[in-house]
Enzyme design. Sequence first.
Site, PDB file in Angstrom:
ATOM      1  N   HIS A 110       0.803  -1.227   0.000  1.00 36.36           N
ATOM      2  CA  HIS A 110       0.000   0.000   0.000  1.00 36.36           C
ATOM      3  C   HIS A 110       0.836   1.277   0.000  1.00 36.36           C
ATOM      4  O   HIS A 110       0.458   2.259  -0.601  1.00 36.36           O
ATOM      5  CB  HIS A 110      -1.021  -0.001   1.152  1.00 36.36           C
ATOM      6  N   ASP A 111       1.982   1.251   0.674  1.00 35.94           N
ATOM      7  CA  ASP A 111       2.768   2.485   0.778  1.00 35.94           C
ATOM      8  C   ASP A 111       4.043   2.467  -0.043  1.00 35.94           C
ATOM      9  O   ASP A 111       4.968   3.241   0.221  1.00 35.94           O
ATOM     10  CB  ASP A 111       3.120   2.751   2.249  1.00 35.94           C
ATOM     11  N   LYS A 114       5.972   5.518  -1.273  1.00 40.45           N
ATOM     12  CA  LYS A 114       6.802   6.390  -0.431  1.00 40.45           C
ATOM     13  C   LYS A 114       8.260   6.380  -0.884  1.00 40.45           C
ATOM     14  O   LYS A 114       9.042   7.252  -0.509  1.00 40.45           O
ATOM     15  CB  LYS A 114       6.674   5.980   1.043  1.00 40.45           C
ATOM     16  N   HIS A 139       2.186   9.890  -2.630  1.00 41.70           N
ATOM     17  CA  HIS A 139       2.695   8.504  -2.536  1.00 41.70           C
ATOM     18  C   HIS A 139       1.671   7.504  -3.069  1.00 41.70           C
ATOM     19  O   HIS A 139       2.033   6.436  -3.552  1.00 41.70           O
ATOM     20  CB  HIS A 139       3.139   8.145  -1.112  1.00 41.70           C
ATOM     21  N   HIS A 165      -5.850   3.391  -1.026  1.00 38.38           N
ATOM     22  CA  HIS A 165      -5.929   3.141   0.423  1.00 38.38           C
ATOM     23  C   HIS A 165      -6.132   4.408   1.250  1.00 38.38           C
ATOM     24  O   HIS A 165      -6.364   4.321   2.451  1.00 38.38           O
ATOM     25  CB  HIS A 165      -4.708   2.342   0.918  1.00 38.38           C
ATOM     26  N   HIS A 166      -6.051   5.587   0.626  1.00 40.21           N
ATOM     27  CA  HIS A 166      -6.359   6.825   1.360  1.00 40.21           C
ATOM     28  C   HIS A 166      -7.643   7.493   0.882  1.00 40.21           C
ATOM     29  O   HIS A 166      -7.901   8.649   1.210  1.00 40.21           O
ATOM     30  CB  HIS A 166      -5.194   7.814   1.266  1.00 40.21           C
ATOM     31  N   ASP A 194      -5.115  -0.688   7.732  1.00 38.74           N
ATOM     32  CA  ASP A 194      -3.911   0.143   7.801  1.00 38.74           C
ATOM     33  C   ASP A 194      -4.033   1.144   8.947  1.00 38.74           C
ATOM     34  O   ASP A 194      -3.130   1.261   9.784  1.00 38.74           O
ATOM     35  CB  ASP A 194      -3.741   0.869   6.457  1.00 38.74           C
TER      36      ASP A 194
HETATM   37 FE   LIG Z   1      -0.350   5.452   2.633  1.00 32.83          FE
HETATM   38 FE   LIG Z   2       0.556   1.589   6.415  1.00 32.43          FE
END
Ligand SMILES: [Fe+2]
Ligand SMILES: [Fe+2]
Length: 251
Positions: A110-111, A114, A139, A165-166, A194
């Site tokens: 998911h991240d 970054k 990200h 996911h955000h 998360d």
């Molecule tokens: Fe994230």
């Molecule tokens: Fe996370």
Amino acid sequence: MAEGAKDFLNKPFEQAEALNRIYNILDVRLMHNKIRDHNKELEGKVQERTRDIEETRLDVIRRLGRAAEYKDNETGFHVIRMSKYCEQLALKAGMSPEKVSVILNASPMHDVGKIGIPDAVLLKPGKLDADEWEIMKSHSIIGGEILSEGDSDLMRMAQTVALTHHENYDGSGYPNGLAGEEIPVEGRITAICDVFDALLSDRPYKKAWTFDEAVGFMREQSGIKFDPELLELFLGITDKIMEIKERWSDK
Ligand SMILES: [Fe+2]
Ligand SMILES: [Fe+2]
């Protein structure tokens, strides 16, 4: 012959003809068996190759996750925990076993975006200003790009998870401001798992919340940040979730 006989002979037999017919029939039979065995062997080989490909995909995606961890402040076992929460929630939501296993393996990504965020922003100890926050938010898009154009369910879901996911259930999230069912279910599941794990974890900018505080926040955000139905399911399996949390504790 209508009943399935392959051939017949008239009596009285003529020896040479009878033998010939028998040889011919045996020949056909042996050929048939040979083809059948060959097909079986090929099928086995295809399955083996498919397994190899699956394993390679998993391996690559895990390594990508590890690469991202070198940059991310959310280290430790966070991605393992949240992916296992995702697995449980997906099961509870009635997803097929195949899809559940895909979400288990895709959600740790998911991240991954970054990787593309400058350290000055990603690792800044204080609060982010408006510009920095915009960079930070990107990200999700970067992750979606890193994982784009995959040709497997795993890679496609990883991309969806990174990108969505955000997103918030009420449309106030980023990057696309999707709302409700516009947000793919894997994105809605990941968002819950998360955030819950992040709340229960120490971060450079905050101490870990207690279980009750975290559940309180999640409830407050029902229908705002989170899909209310999925959240209810999630709050119904917190025993299991906390077991995973303990099992993969950063301590
Ligand atoms: Fe994230
Ligand atoms: Fe996370």
